[in-house]
Each structure stands twice: as structure tokens, then as C-alpha cells.
Design an enzyme around this catalytic site. Sequence first.
Site, mmCIF file in Angstrom:
data_model
loop_
_atom_site.group_PDB
_atom_site.id
_atom_site.type_symbol
_atom_site.label_atom_id
_atom_site.label_comp_id
_atom_site.label_asym_id
_atom_site.label_seq_id
_atom_site.Cartn_x
_atom_site.Cartn_y
_atom_site.Cartn_z
ATOM 1 N N TYR A 141 -21.902 11.696 -2.358
ATOM 2 C CA TYR A 141 -21.570 10.882 -1.195
ATOM 3 C C TYR A 141 -22.813 10.446 -0.420
ATOM 4 O O TYR A 141 -22.791 9.435 0.282
ATOM 5 C CB TYR A 141 -20.647 11.653 -0.246
ATOM 6 C CG TYR A 141 -19.247 11.860 -0.763
ATOM 7 C CD1 TYR A 141 -18.829 11.350 -1.994
ATOM 8 C CD2 TYR A 141 -18.324 12.589 -0.037
ATOM 9 C CE1 TYR A 141 -17.561 11.550 -2.471
ATOM 10 C CE2 TYR A 141 -17.035 12.792 -0.505
ATOM 11 C CZ TYR A 141 -16.663 12.273 -1.725
ATOM 12 O OH TYR A 141 -15.385 12.482 -2.189
ATOM 13 N N LYS A 186 -18.936 21.804 -12.491
ATOM 14 C CA LYS A 186 -18.682 21.110 -13.760
ATOM 15 C C LYS A 186 -19.918 21.276 -14.638
ATOM 16 O O LYS A 186 -20.538 20.322 -15.114
ATOM 17 C CB LYS A 186 -18.362 19.626 -13.517
ATOM 18 C CG LYS A 186 -17.850 18.877 -14.737
ATOM 19 C CD LYS A 186 -16.513 19.383 -15.245
ATOM 20 C CE LYS A 186 -16.044 18.508 -16.416
ATOM 21 N NZ LYS A 186 -14.832 19.079 -17.066
ATOM 22 N N ASP A 219 -11.911 21.040 -13.309
ATOM 23 C CA ASP A 219 -10.611 20.667 -13.854
ATOM 24 C C ASP A 219 -9.714 21.890 -14.004
ATOM 25 O O ASP A 219 -8.513 21.837 -13.725
ATOM 26 C CB ASP A 219 -10.754 19.916 -15.174
ATOM 27 C CG ASP A 219 -11.837 20.478 -16.079
ATOM 28 O OD1 ASP A 219 -12.530 21.423 -15.672
ATOM 29 O OD2 ASP A 219 -11.989 19.959 -17.201
ATOM 30 N N ASP A 243 -13.722 17.678 -1.640
ATOM 31 C CA ASP A 243 -12.905 16.632 -1.044
ATOM 32 C C ASP A 243 -11.569 16.532 -1.780
ATOM 33 O O ASP A 243 -10.494 16.469 -1.171
ATOM 34 C CB ASP A 243 -13.672 15.313 -1.109
ATOM 35 C CG ASP A 243 -13.027 14.218 -0.287
ATOM 36 O OD1 ASP A 243 -12.021 14.486 0.403
ATOM 37 O OD2 ASP A 243 -13.515 13.073 -0.332
ATOM 38 N N ASP A 247 -7.515 18.381 -0.659
ATOM 39 C CA ASP A 247 -6.301 17.578 -0.509
ATOM 40 C C ASP A 247 -5.206 18.093 -1.444
ATOM 41 O O ASP A 247 -4.028 18.111 -1.082
ATOM 42 C CB ASP A 247 -6.598 16.105 -0.798
ATOM 43 C CG ASP A 247 -7.172 15.387 0.419
ATOM 44 O OD1 ASP A 247 -7.374 16.049 1.454
ATOM 45 O OD2 ASP A 247 -7.412 14.180 0.330
#
Length: 353
Positions: A141, A186, A219, A243, A247
Site C-alpha cells: 500500500y 506467503k 490462503d 486488510d 474483513d
Amino acid sequence: MEAVITLLPGDGIGPDVTACARNVLDAVAGKHGHTFQYKEALIGGASIDATGDPLPAATVDACKAADAVLLGAVGGPKWSDPNAAVRPEQGLLKLRSVLGVYANIRPVRIYPELAGASPLRPEILEGVDMLVIRELTGGIYFGKKTRTDTSASDLCEYTVDEVERIVRVAARLAGERRGRLCSVDKANVLETSRLWRDVTDRLMADEFPNIEVETLLVDAAAMHLLSRPSDFDVIVTENMFGDILTDEASMLAGSLGMLPSASLGDGSAGLYEPIHGSAPDIAGMGIANPCAAVASAAMMLRHSLGLDAEAAAVEQAIADAISGGARTADIVAEGDTRLSTDAMTDEIIRCLN
């Protein structure tokens, strides 16, 4: 005590729920003899409309001068063009950077009475109580961005220092809870994740040998959050993964309107906000859920103002209101009484008093 709190109502339902949080803070101040001075400032789309800037200098100054900052929400269809040169989200990202709040703390707590509001089976939700710690000022970001007619790139970059400081925050919190930390990366694909894992493994072994550490690929973590959420205590991860996962985790609680957050740096001042968006479709209708904003104010009482007892009292008041049957539209079930935003706030204040 006396404290200066900067309010950033922002866009959509932001002004609605921020006003509710302020009312609860006023009730806390009146009951315990505190003095809270509020300064309101612009951010996001409302600021773009008024000044052309999603985070004007006056807002930055007000936030830096405050003991804590309480934010509503930013964004909406009016400013949603991703190709626009100026966007509400730029103001939020810049604010996090200028305040140096690199650790986003998002508690996920399940109220038993709201288990039916979640799409998951109640037995999967039993015992869910976790913290997700998201690195907030690094990663993709904030990396260098390029764009041509035929290609685009976003640089994801982390330093050892950035990883160490966020992992330390997560590990300390795990030590205050059940002593379990899950680091999400990851590392099978991304070099930044391989750095993240190496630093985390070393730091935990050297500084927090008594903390039980689990490492998951992002994942797999997304899957396990839905299949075994009660196994998690504290989760730490990088900016973009955090992020997305937070959610997803909000669905465990049944509604985005129930979950607060705190963004902290090395000082006591912090940025507090509900994790929900601006929900412009219901703005001004008096049906938004104020619980996340009120719970964010409780986190502010604890982390920035050092008022642990008052924070716990606000959190208990929310739980008591829910237990007593208070419901807004997003968490209402058949047979429940649906309350307005203000009526829900009044019920929380009644339970608080």
C-alpha cells in the site's frame, strides 16, 4: 483526567456513529469525573469537497496535538473513481503514516446472542476470541507505484525493523492472553514474506521462547479462519493480508458493525476507528450500528488514555445491551426489536450507568 480527542467523522455513516461514540464518552466522563475536550476536523470525501484535499494540514495538526484520534469512515460512490487523482482513501493512508501508527489491533469477539447472525454454524463460533495484528504503514500500500498505458506496478517492500516491531507488539499481546501467536505470510511465493518469516522465527526464538508459534500461508489462513476460528489467539500479518483477513474475520461476528480497531505506534496517542466502511446507502437514515464505533472509543480509553476500568465498563455495557436484546438492523433476527442508531446508543449508555 483531562484529554483532547480529535474527531474525524468523515463520510457516509461516519458522522452518525462518531456522534454516538462521543455521547458514550461524555457519559463516561460524567460518571467518572473526566474532562474530554473535542476538536472536529475534516478527512476523506467530505474534506475533498470542502478543501480539495483528503487530509488538509489543519487536520494533521489537530491530530498531532491530540491525545487520541477517533475516526468514523471515509469514501463513497461520489469519490470512488479509482483513476481520480485525489481519493478519500489517500487521506486515511497519509494519516496513518504521519501519526506513525504501524500496529493495527482488531479484536474479534463473538457475542453468543449474535451467533445466528453469522453465516457459520454456531458450534464453529463457540469460544472465538482473537486479536488480529496488522502491519499498517508498510508493504504494497505504501510502496512505489508506476502506471503506463500498458502496464502498472505496486512495489511491496518490508524492512527487518518494520517486521520486528509489529511482531513484538503481537507477541507481547499474545503473552497477555493465551500465549499463542499465528504469523501469516506467503513465503512460498513472495520474497517479502520469506523475510517476514525469517525475522519472525528468529525474533520469537530469541525474545519470546514461551510463546507458541504457528505459521500459515495466507490462503490457508483464510480457510482456517472459517473452519477452526476458535483455535486462534493472536494473528500477525502484513498490511494487505491483514486488510483482507480482518474483513473476513468480521463475518464470524455476524456484522462489520460490531468490530472496532486501534492503530498504535510507539507513543500513547493512537487512531481508533470501526472497521466498517462508510455505507453511504444508509447514511443519515438512523439505522447504522454504533457498536463498533463505541467499542473503538473503549479501546481509546484503554490504550491512549490509560482508563482501563472505564474501557472495560463500556465494553461490558455493549455486551449487556446485546444480551438484553438490543439490536440494530444489521444484527436483528425474526422476533427481535429493531433499534435506531440513537436508540442503540441510549441503551448502551443505560447499561453503562
